[in-house]
Design an enzyme around this catalytic site. Structure first.
Site, PDB file in Angstrom:
ATOM      1  N   CYS A  55      -7.286  -2.448   4.729  1.00  0.00           N
ATOM      2  CA  CYS A  55      -6.875  -3.599   3.923  1.00  0.00           C
ATOM      3  C   CYS A  55      -7.611  -4.873   4.321  1.00  0.00           C
ATOM      4  O   CYS A  55      -7.627  -5.840   3.567  1.00  0.00           O
ATOM      5  CB  CYS A  55      -5.364  -3.801   4.034  1.00  0.00           C
ATOM      6  N   ARG A  57     -10.935  -4.721   6.069  1.00  0.00           N
ATOM      7  CA  ARG A  57     -12.242  -4.386   6.638  1.00  0.00           C
ATOM      8  C   ARG A  57     -13.009  -3.395   5.761  1.00  0.00           C
ATOM      9  O   ARG A  57     -12.431  -2.462   5.188  1.00  0.00           O
ATOM     10  CB  ARG A  57     -12.047  -3.761   8.017  1.00  0.00           C
ATOM     11  N   SER A 108      -8.825  -5.602  15.266  1.00  0.00           N
ATOM     12  CA  SER A 108      -7.957  -5.572  14.090  1.00  0.00           C
ATOM     13  C   SER A 108      -7.259  -6.911  13.872  1.00  0.00           C
ATOM     14  O   SER A 108      -7.117  -7.720  14.794  1.00  0.00           O
ATOM     15  CB  SER A 108      -6.893  -4.474  14.250  1.00  0.00           C
ATOM     16  N   GLN A 119      -7.129   6.155  10.288  1.00  0.00           N
ATOM     17  CA  GLN A 119      -7.961   5.891   9.116  1.00  0.00           C
ATOM     18  C   GLN A 119      -9.427   6.224   9.385  1.00  0.00           C
ATOM     19  O   GLN A 119     -10.121   6.786   8.524  1.00  0.00           O
ATOM     20  CB  GLN A 119      -7.810   4.422   8.699  1.00  0.00           C
ATOM     21  N   ALA A 188      12.992  -5.929  -4.252  1.00  0.00           N
ATOM     22  CA  ALA A 188      12.347  -4.616  -4.128  1.00  0.00           C
ATOM     23  C   ALA A 188      10.835  -4.780  -3.976  1.00  0.00           C
ATOM     24  O   ALA A 188      10.061  -3.969  -4.470  1.00  0.00           O
ATOM     25  CB  ALA A 188      12.673  -3.751  -5.343  1.00  0.00           C
ATOM     26  N   GLN A 190       7.262  -5.417  -1.456  1.00  0.00           N
ATOM     27  CA  GLN A 190       6.631  -4.568  -0.461  1.00  0.00           C
ATOM     28  C   GLN A 190       7.382  -4.576   0.865  1.00  0.00           C
ATOM     29  O   GLN A 190       7.473  -3.536   1.534  1.00  0.00           O
ATOM     30  CB  GLN A 190       5.178  -5.012  -0.239  1.00  0.00           C
ATOM     31  N   THR A 191       7.919  -5.716   1.262  1.00  0.00           N
ATOM     32  CA  THR A 191       8.673  -5.781   2.522  1.00  0.00           C
ATOM     33  C   THR A 191       9.875  -4.844   2.483  1.00  0.00           C
ATOM     34  O   THR A 191      10.114  -4.076   3.415  1.00  0.00           O
ATOM     35  CB  THR A 191       9.138  -7.217   2.796  1.00  0.00           C
ATOM     36  N   ASN A 192      10.621  -4.884   1.384  1.00  0.00           N
ATOM     37  CA  ASN A 192      11.793  -4.013   1.288  1.00  0.00           C
ATOM     38  C   ASN A 192      11.418  -2.545   1.072  1.00  0.00           C
ATOM     39  O   ASN A 192      12.218  -1.652   1.364  1.00  0.00           O
ATOM     40  CB  ASN A 192      12.729  -4.508   0.182  1.00  0.00           C
TER      41      ASN A 192
END
Length: 405
Positions: A55, A57, A108, A119, A188, A190-192
């Site tokens: 996300c 690099r 990172s 990855q 709802a 991304q965090t949740n």
């Protein structure tokens, strides 16, 4: 010796994440990554190539004898892409060191993030299956994995969570809510989404999710035995109460006001309730916190913990660099040995040819005059000497490399 190894990379350190994303799309768009990387080889730009993206690099590790400049960068793709010229160029030992730092999660955005190694390994398998990795990059990528494992085994760089969601769940577990606890989640995003993953893993089953888009809420409650989705407009008439309330929305104003909190309690007392507020800005009004006696887990406190833990991880970086330098020395020795093995790969064939020539031409008549038993003994002696002669120069070359290292 290692000057034909190169890395071109664009990261969060060099550009905005939006620009990094645009470059990922340029390489991977329309499922064309394999074709684009293969084209680099077919056009003679690179001999071997390894590609990896995260996300934050984009990284190209490759071997080439060409000059790597802006013209070379733009030639990597069939159409001009502005971000290509922004890619940082590293060569030789510096390139290999950078790869080891990436694998060990030193470089990172989140130091000690273990997912990066996974990855890279997936990318290694992918590029190998596509026939893009040869002997040179096989050695370097394998050594990168070994270096990263050494870092995680012998430093504490991966300890102490720096994820706000992980920390919120750790704080929640300290209060030991029952697995049958009634959990109400507002939002709802991304965090949740991450919160629901933790809840499933921990075995919670009574989960209600309220969201502006009902379909999105329904997607998130899948997998919970007693999951329920409601629209945000139903929140004020919600009668199920809760034991744990998670709230994280994009609202510019606090949505859990004292009045709404009272309604959500459904006639139950506030004491013993747990509220986890992951909104930025806060989704729970200050007046609500002041008015009611409940356990409040706020994002500002979690952020402070995350920064403290990140400081702990950063202090492990110096030790990680020491480990990397040791692996770089081992890599140089390993690569030198491999070069000798390649150079001497024809020696066995040449020795066999000499033996064949001696038996069938030079000493053919003399050997024909020997009796069968003597002839068999001569063959065994020559075969023994052939094998020994193959091993002696290989051993001497390896010892010479080790003596220099």
């Amino acid at each position: 010796m290692l000057q034909h190894f190169h890395i071109l990379t664009l990261t969060h350190r060099d550009a905005k994440l939006k620009e990094v994303g645009a470059l990922v799309t340029a390489f991977e768009g329309d499922d064309g990554l394999r074709e684009r990387l293969t084209c680099m080889r077919e056009r003679g730009l690179v001999h071997e190539v390894f590609y990896a993206s995260t996300c934050n690099r984009v990284l190209l590790l490759f071997t080439t004898e060409r000059k790597v400049d802006d013209r070379f960068k733009q030639a990597l793709l069939s159409e001009p892409v502005a971000q290509l010229t922004h890619m940082r160029h590293l060569v030789g030992l510096d390139a290999i060191r950078h790869l080891y730092e990436v694998a060990g999660s030193i470089d990172s955005l989140v130091v000690g993030e273990r997912q990066i190694l996974g990855q890279l390994r997936e990318s290694q398998v992918m590029c190998r299956e596509w026939g893009l990795i040869g002997d040179d990059l096989r050695i370097i990528t394998n050594q990168a994995v070994l270096a990263a494992k050494d870092i995680y085994a012998n430093t504490r760089i991966g300890e102490k969570s720096v994820s706000v969601v992980s920390l919120s769940m750790q704080q929640l577990q300290r209060h030991a809510p029952s697995r049958k606890a009634r959990i109400l989640m507002v939002g709802a995003g991304q965090t949740n989404v991450l919160v629901t993953k933790f809840l499933r893993k921990q075995g919670y089953s009574h989960v209600t999710i309220a969201n502006r888009t009902l379909e999105r809420a329904q997607q998130l409650v899948n997998g919970f035995d007693h999951g329920r989705a409601i629209s945000l407009t139903e929140l004020d008439t919600y009668a199920g109460s809760f034991d744990v309330l998670f709230v994280c929305t994009a609202s510019a104003e606090a949505i859990i006001t004292p009045e709404r909190f009272t309604s959500l309690l459904g006639g139950e007392g506030a004491k013993g309730k747990i509220v986890v507020d992951l909104g930025v800005p806060a989704d729970v009004a200050e007046a609500t916190v002041a008015q009611y006696d409940f356990t409040y887990i706020a994002i500002e406190h979690l952020r402070a913990l995350a920064e403290e833990n990140m400081g702990f991880r950063r202090r492990e970086v110096d030790l990680a660099h020491t480990i990397i330098e040791r692996h770089l020395l081992e890599t140089e020795t390993l690569y030198q040995t491999r070069l000798i093995e390649r150079a001497m790969s024809e020696v066995p064939g040449q020795i066999k040819a000499i033996r064949h020539n001696a038996v069938n031409k030079v000493f053919r008549k003399e050997l024909e005059d020997l009796d069968p038993e003597t002839r068999e003994l001569m063959d065994r002696m020559m075969l023994y000497m052939e094998k020994r002669c193959i091993g002696i120069p290989m051993k001497a070359a390896r010892e010479a490399v080790l003596a220099k290292s």
